[in-house]
Design a protein around this motif. Structure first.
Motif, PDB file in Angstrom:
ATOM      1  N   PHE C 193       0.833  -1.205   0.000  1.00 29.48           N
ATOM      2  CA  PHE C 193       0.000   0.000   0.000  1.00 29.48           C
ATOM      3  C   PHE C 193       0.870   1.259   0.000  1.00 29.48           C
ATOM      4  O   PHE C 193       0.585   2.223  -0.694  1.00 29.48           O
ATOM      5  N   SER C 194       1.959   1.202   0.794  1.00 31.65           N
ATOM      6  CA  SER C 194       2.770   2.421   0.919  1.00 31.65           C
ATOM      7  C   SER C 194       3.540   2.724  -0.368  1.00 31.65           C
ATOM      8  O   SER C 194       3.930   3.872  -0.597  1.00 31.65           O
ATOM      9  N   ILE C 195       3.729   1.703  -1.206  1.00 34.80           N
ATOM     10  CA  ILE C 195       4.421   1.943  -2.486  1.00 34.80           C
ATOM     11  C   ILE C 195       3.660   2.982  -3.312  1.00 34.80           C
ATOM     12  O   ILE C 195       4.240   3.713  -4.115  1.00 34.80           O
ATOM     13  N   ILE C 196       2.339   3.053  -3.069  1.00 34.15           N
ATOM     14  CA  ILE C 196       1.518   3.996  -3.836  1.00 34.15           C
ATOM     15  C   ILE C 196       2.040   5.425  -3.699  1.00 34.15           C
ATOM     16  O   ILE C 196       1.949   6.226  -4.628  1.00 34.15           O
ATOM     17  N   ALA C 197       2.619   5.731  -2.521  1.00 30.42           N
ATOM     18  CA  ALA C 197       3.144   7.086  -2.306  1.00 30.42           C
ATOM     19  C   ALA C 197       4.125   7.441  -3.423  1.00 30.42           C
ATOM     20  O   ALA C 197       4.088   8.543  -3.975  1.00 30.42           O
ATOM     21  N   PHE C 198       5.001   6.502  -3.761  1.00 27.17           N
ATOM     22  CA  PHE C 198       5.997   6.768  -4.803  1.00 27.17           C
ATOM     23  C   PHE C 198       5.325   6.932  -6.168  1.00 27.17           C
ATOM     24  O   PHE C 198       5.715   7.780  -6.968  1.00 27.17           O
ATOM     25  N   TYR C 199       4.327   6.097  -6.395  1.00 28.12           N
ATOM     26  CA  TYR C 199       3.658   6.169  -7.689  1.00 28.12           C
ATOM     27  C   TYR C 199       2.873   7.468  -7.837  1.00 28.12           C
ATOM     28  O   TYR C 199       2.821   8.049  -8.925  1.00 28.12           O
ATOM     29  N   ILE C 200       2.262   7.909  -6.739  1.00 29.52           N
ATOM     30  CA  ILE C 200       1.545   9.191  -6.801  1.00 29.52           C
ATOM     31  C   ILE C 200       2.543  10.292  -7.137  1.00 29.52           C
ATOM     32  O   ILE C 200       2.294  11.165  -7.970  1.00 29.52           O
ATOM     33  N   PHE C 201       3.689  10.207  -6.479  1.00 30.71           N
ATOM     34  CA  PHE C 201       4.746  11.198  -6.668  1.00 30.71           C
ATOM     35  C   PHE C 201       5.173  11.255  -8.135  1.00 30.71           C
ATOM     36  O   PHE C 201       5.190  12.320  -8.755  1.00 30.71           O
ATOM     37  N   SER C 202       5.474  10.079  -8.711  1.00 30.33           N
ATOM     38  CA  SER C 202       5.984  10.101 -10.086  1.00 30.33           C
ATOM     39  C   SER C 202       4.864  10.410 -11.078  1.00 30.33           C
ATOM     40  O   SER C 202       5.101  11.079 -12.091  1.00 30.33           O
ATOM     41  N   ALA C 203       3.636   9.957 -10.781  1.00 31.49           N
ATOM     42  CA  ALA C 203       2.521  10.254 -11.691  1.00 31.49           C
ATOM     43  C   ALA C 203       2.245  11.756 -11.694  1.00 31.49           C
ATOM     44  O   ALA C 203       2.010  12.358 -12.749  1.00 31.49           O
ATOM     45  N   ALA C 204       2.289  12.373 -10.497  1.00 35.51           N
ATOM     46  CA  ALA C 204       2.036  13.817 -10.408  1.00 35.51           C
ATOM     47  C   ALA C 204       3.136  14.580 -11.129  1.00 35.51           C
ATOM     48  O   ALA C 204       2.881  15.550 -11.857  1.00 35.51           O
ATOM     49  N   TYR C 205       4.365  14.130 -10.959  1.00 36.97           N
ATOM     50  CA  TYR C 205       5.524  14.775 -11.604  1.00 36.97           C
ATOM     51  C   TYR C 205       5.325  14.807 -13.125  1.00 36.97           C
ATOM     52  O   TYR C 205       5.614  15.794 -13.780  1.00 36.97           O
ATOM     53  N   ARG C 206       4.778  13.714 -13.653  1.00 43.89           N
ATOM     54  CA  ARG C 206       4.598  13.627 -15.095  1.00 43.89           C
ATOM     55  C   ARG C 206       3.337  14.343 -15.587  1.00 43.89           C
ATOM     56  O   ARG C 206       3.321  14.976 -16.628  1.00 43.89           O
ATOM     57  N   ALA C 207       2.262  14.218 -14.776  1.00 40.34           N
ATOM     58  CA  ALA C 207       0.949  14.666 -15.270  1.00 40.34           C
ATOM     59  C   ALA C 207       0.744  16.178 -15.169  1.00 40.34           C
ATOM     60  O   ALA C 207       0.094  16.764 -16.023  1.00 40.34           O
ATOM     61  N   PHE C 208       1.261  16.794 -14.111  1.00 41.14           N
ATOM     62  CA  PHE C 208       0.987  18.218 -13.915  1.00 41.14           C
ATOM     63  C   PHE C 208       1.958  19.078 -14.716  1.00 41.14           C
ATOM     64  O   PHE C 208       2.943  19.581 -14.193  1.00 41.14           O
ATOM     65  N   ARG C 209       1.685  19.230 -15.994  1.00 42.70           N
ATOM     66  CA  ARG C 209       2.540  20.041 -16.861  1.00 42.70           C
ATOM     67  C   ARG C 209       1.694  21.107 -17.562  1.00 42.70           C
ATOM     68  O   ARG C 209       0.527  20.850 -17.885  1.00 42.70           O
ATOM     69  N   ILE C 210       2.336  22.253 -17.822  1.00 37.11           N
ATOM     70  CA  ILE C 210       1.592  23.346 -18.470  1.00 37.11           C
ATOM     71  C   ILE C 210       1.609  23.119 -19.975  1.00 37.11           C
ATOM     72  O   ILE C 210       2.255  23.854 -20.720  1.00 37.11           O
ATOM     73  N   ARG C 211       0.921  22.075 -20.441  1.00 38.71           N
ATOM     74  CA  ARG C 211       0.954  21.751 -21.866  1.00 38.71           C
ATOM     75  C   ARG C 211      -0.175  22.444 -22.621  1.00 38.71           C
ATOM     76  O   ARG C 211      -0.041  22.841 -23.739  1.00 38.71           O
TER      77      ARG C 211
END
Lengths: 320, 325, 303
Positions: C193-211
């Motif tokens: 379950f705690s691994i999700i923290a890392f995935y949220i982190f990397s998904a947010a890093y990729r998804a939140f872009r001013i495209r």
């Protein structure tokens, strides 16, 4: 310069993870700080229900969390139980979701009892002060059965009384005067699963219900709060700290210096005191600091990613 | 269900929507010109299988971790269409289940598909498999499969919870093309962040109509749209009614009390003339509120009934406390 | 006589009767025979059976939803007339009908385990890639089942009186089970379950872009919500606004307080959108259930 920023985009995700692990681990070694907080209005409503429910009626807790979500749910459960113990309310707990759930709830209660013992406060006793009904498999059927009649749904359950003899739970002082689900003072669901949806559907119109849910579930629960089906709602880690903060400061209550720390602007007439005894700041205060660190890192990472993207565009534009 | 719990309105609306759906299904049987708007996620299904075929890697399908219900049945129905195309191109598939009942149904459905396509020998033990019914054991098992077998495409359709991002990010890290859709709104944002195509909300239920264009399914979709129009209409009507009523002065108010009827204390309510300071109606004095919160009146508790014979004892406590049948 | 109603049964009245296990085994064998017989039904006869059983099963729940229940029926009273009697019959039959579903699910779990064993035995016998993991899985499975049953038998039957919550009264089996379940399984669950923290982190890093405009709006809203989750930042920001407005609640600047902005986003944008989605999903589920119940759908599950 632009090249350096553009290269920032190529950072391996493993390095980002490492920074996250190292910074969050700092909070595990006991770094605890009561940071200032502005509780959400849904959390305030939950705390108000907790402190104003009829003290002579038992509170029912549907405890459907397990170790997986202990970061949030154990904080919720402990905050709730600490408040109930500090205000002398009897309670019943059970799970309708997971076989592990009753055990983690028992462990959490044992920890609070040990903590109260150290503080010289009265320990809560099973049978006399609270009841552990264990697991009811299949949320849909069980909650339907509770809605029909708790006398028959719980009738088969037995618990050890103060002399160690097993007796039907309805003989316990906790359930005196209780014949139907409507007889509880309040009904709380501490949940990390959709068992709370089923509880609202089956019991929502019969009891005063409060929800204590994980951060991911929060947005899905807000419509229930907004429509009044949940009388109070606390969400995720922030919700744990909200509860602890209100247990310490109350709502619209002036402290010794005359300052009102937690103001409910929408209900200025509502004065809810802090809890009279026991621990207030616990897991919420510790994890709130971790949350601040994690969110700051996330915002930095997003900023870095965007600056890198702009830099890359600049470079590509320049070479064309 | 007791009508007094939430009023008769809920049942009336449900029956009305059921009528809309059945009427449109009957109507659509003779029509072929019904239009469904473009849903990119569903258009991508064939592309994804094509890519997997080119790369010679498997396609992964997960129908969520819920039990056998409308959601998982719908997911398996969509997967049967995917499996048909995959069987035609000899692309291996992996359908992973977290529920034994869903696994059994999925296995039957996929086996039928392979038989109908005349390639039953292409279905092996790994085509449809049960992984675990524990959420995170399932997540670990499927994640391992994604990374070990380097799946070329993943279809995550059904009821997902915390494991959604574990699957989506793992598949993203190996460059798999992903189509996801969950009826759990809480997981949709995670899918949007990590997947190529996402079915939002009821697009998931529109999938089989979109893929197969069966008249029954398209008609049912049209019935759902009529249902949506009914809901939109009732929201507007409710908003108008409440806006008007909340500006009216209160004349009658609901009075709740506890009365003793036939030896028991019962909560009852009745409408009584309002005699306090003149004021406007509050939220609990509107017609809408009364429609959804019917009143228990004293007369309801006065229904005379035969007493139960004495010899019917309380159920004996069951071993272990569970309801035993 | 109400055959389906919950009533004290032979099982509940004779919890210690050893004969019940004989009956259980008999019922189990009968169930397996029924399963086997159903699997041999010719393909053409399957659809009517599936549609018929689905309709009957659905009919119960449809009636349960639509049929009125007796109002204010006391525990010591009998219902009046046909409508009340049927209403109460449906209500009291729920545990029985739900029980059938649970029994069927238990049988199916056996099939699930069979699938698991088949996949991993095939891997091991054919020495496919990473077959060692399959060995590990089967060993863990066998160990957990053996220790789990031994622990259950000791706690429930063999030495029921001696074992309490106090760990000093535990046998070796109890201790091993505790280590496997509480010590290993639970913590591995939590770790996943705690691994999700890392995935949220990397998904947010990729998804939140001013495209694009939409992506920029998404990122700005996410930033406001994230900042509002940090109590220290919110208090500081709101304090600055209070200083600027002199704590005047009527000042327009109050709308820029972080919790106000985040609350507005949540309550005025997110909740209505979610409610609309829920309506759509609800309608879709209803239509799907209706098609399945009435056997209107061809292909997929009901083929």
């Amino acid at each position: 310069m632009w090249k350096l920023l553009a290269d920032a985009q190529k950072i391996k995700r493993e390095y980002l993870f490492l920074v996250l692990v190292v910074s969050l681990s700092a909070t595990l070694i006991g770094l605890k700080k009561a940071l200032p907080q502005i509780p959400d209005s849904n959390s305030m409503d939950l705390y108000a229900v907790m402190m104003t429910s009829d003290p002579n009626k038992p509170v029912f807790i549907q405890s459907d969390w397990t170790n997986s979500t202990r970061g949030e749910s154990r904080g919720h459960f402990q905050g709730l139980v600490r408040s109930l113990m500090a205000t002398n309310r009897k309670f019943v707990f059970y799970s309708v979701a997971d076989p592990q759930a009753p055990q983690v709830a028992r462990d959490a209660i044992r920890t609070i009892n040990q903590e109260r013992k150290k503080q010289g406060l009265r320990e809560y006793k099973p049978w006399d002060d609270y009841l552990d009904l264990g697991l009811f498999p299949n949320a849909e059927n069980s909650l339907n059965a509770f809605s029909n009649s708790i006398k028959s749904a719980w009738g088969g359950r037995r618990a050890k009384d103060s002399t160690g003899r097993e007796r039907p739970v309805f003989d316990s002082p906790v359930l005196q005067g209780v014949t139907k689900i409507e007889d509880c003072g309040a009904y709380y669901v501490v949940s990390a699963s959709n068992s709370i949806d089923i509880a609202i559907e089956r019991l929502g119109t019969k009891v005063t219900m409060g929800g204590l849910v994980t951060g991911v579930m929060g947005p899905g629960m807000l419509p229930y709060y907004r429509s009044g089906q949940l009388k109070g709602l606390t969400i995720g880690l922030v919700g744990v700290y909200d509860l602890e903060y209100m247990m310490e400061h109350g709502i619209n209550t002036a402290d010794e210096a005359g300052n009102i720390v937690v103001k409910n602007r929408t209900k200025p007439e509502q004065v809810i005191p802090p809890v009279p005894e026991g621990t207030t700041f616990g897991q919420g205060a510790t994890n709130n600091l971790a949350l601040h660190i994690a969110l700051t890192l996330m915002i930095l990472a997003i900023a870095l990613g965007n600056v890198g993207m702009i830099a890359k565009k600049k470079l590509e534009g320049g070479t064309k | 269900m007791q009508y007094l719990d939430s009023g008769k309105l809920g049942i009336l609306v449900t029956l009305l929507i059921v009528a809309f759906i059945l009427f449109n299904i009957a109507r659509a049987k003779n029509r072929t010109d019904l239009f469904i708007r473009r849903i990119p996620g569903l258009n991508a299904l064939d592309d994804a299988i094509g890519r997997a075929t080119e790369m010679g890697r498997p396609v992964l399908m997960v129908p969520g971790i819920g039990g056998l219900d409308a959601v998982s049945v719908q997911a398996v129905t969509i997967f049967s269409n995917v499996a048909r195309t995959a069987a035609q191109f000899s692309t291996p598939i992996r359908l992973c289940c977290a529920d034994a009942a869903v696994y059994t149904v999925a296995q039957e459905v996929i086996r039928d598909v392979y038989q109908q396509e005349g390639v039953p020998e292409r279905m092996d033990a790994q085509t449809v498999q049960f992984v675990s019914d524990r959420q995170f054991a399932f997540a670990a098992g499927v994640q391992g499969m994604i990374l070990r077998e380097k799946v070329a495409a993943t279809f995550l359709l059904g009821a997902f919870y915390a494991e959604s991002l574990i699957f989506a990010e793992s598949a993203n890290s190996i460059g798999a093309i992903q189509v996801a859709g969950s009826t759990q709104n809480t997981q949709t944002p995670f899918f949007i962040a990590a997947c190529d195509y996402v079915l939002i909300g009821d697009e998931f239920y529109a999938a089989s109509a979109y893929i197969t264009r069966q008249p029954v399914l398209v008609g049912s979709l049209l019935g759902q749209d009529w249902g949506k129009m009914l809901i939109i209409g009732s929201i507007f009507a409710g908003m108008l009614m409440n806006s008007v009523e909340r500006n009216q002065m209160v004349t009658m108010t609901r009075q709740e009390s506890t009365v003793e009827v036939r030896g028991g204390q019962e909560s009852v309510a009745e409408m009584v003339p309002y005699e306090g300071e003149p004021r406007k109606k509050n939220a609990t004095e509107t017609t809408i509120y009364r429609l959804f919160h019917p009143m228990y009146t004293e007369s309801m508790y006065q229904i005379e009934r035969q007493p139960k014979p004495e010899e019917n004892p309380e159920p004996a406590p069951a071993e272990g406390g569970e309801v035993t049948l | 006589m109400n055959l389906l109603a919950y009533q004290p049964t032979w099982w509940t009245l004779n919890p210690q009767d050893n004969g019940r296990y004989g009956v259980l085994v008999g019922v189990f064998i009968a169930g397996m025979v029924l399963f086997f017989a159903l699997s041999k039904v010719p393909h053409s006869a399957r659809r009517p059976i599936v549609v018929g059983v689905t309709f009957l099963a659905g009919l119960f729940w449809v009636l349960r939803y639509l049929w009125p229940e007796p109002i204010a029926l006391r525990e010591n009273e009998l219902p009046n007339g046909f409508v009340e009697k049927t209403g109460q019959w449906l209500q009291t039959s729920v545990p029985f009908v739900s029980g059938i579903a649970q029994v069927v699910t238990s049988f199916l779990l056996g099939l699930g385990m069979f699938s698991l064993l088949r996949v991993h035995f095939t891997k091991i016998t054919r020495k496919q890639k990473d077959w060692q993991f399959s060995v590990l899985l089967l060993v863990c499975m066998a160990l957990m089942i053996a220790v789990g049953y031994a622990d259950w038998l000791q706690r429930e039957f063999w030495i029921k009186e001696k074992i309490t919550d106090d760990t000093t009264t535990w046998t070796n089996v109890n201790v091993v089970f505790n280590i496997l379940f509480e010590g290993l399984l639970q913590n591995m669950d939590a770790a996943m379950f705690s691994i999700i923290a890392f995935y949220i982190f990397s998904a947010a890093y990729r998804a939140f872009r001013i495209r694009s405009m939409e992506a920029t709006l998404l990122m700005s809203s996410a930033l406001i919500v994230m900042l509002s989750l940090m109590g220290a930042v919110t208090s500081g920001w709101n304090g600055t606004i209070d200083n600027m407005t002199g704590s005047n609640p009527a000042n327009l600047l109050n709308n820029l307080k972080l919790n106000e902005l985040a609350g507005w986003l949540r309550n005025m944008v997110q909740v209505p959108a979610l409610q609309a989605l829920e309506f759509g999903v609800g309608l879709g589920t209803l239509a799907m259930a209706l098609r399945l119940w009435l056997g209107l759908e061809r292909g997929g599950v009901t083929e």
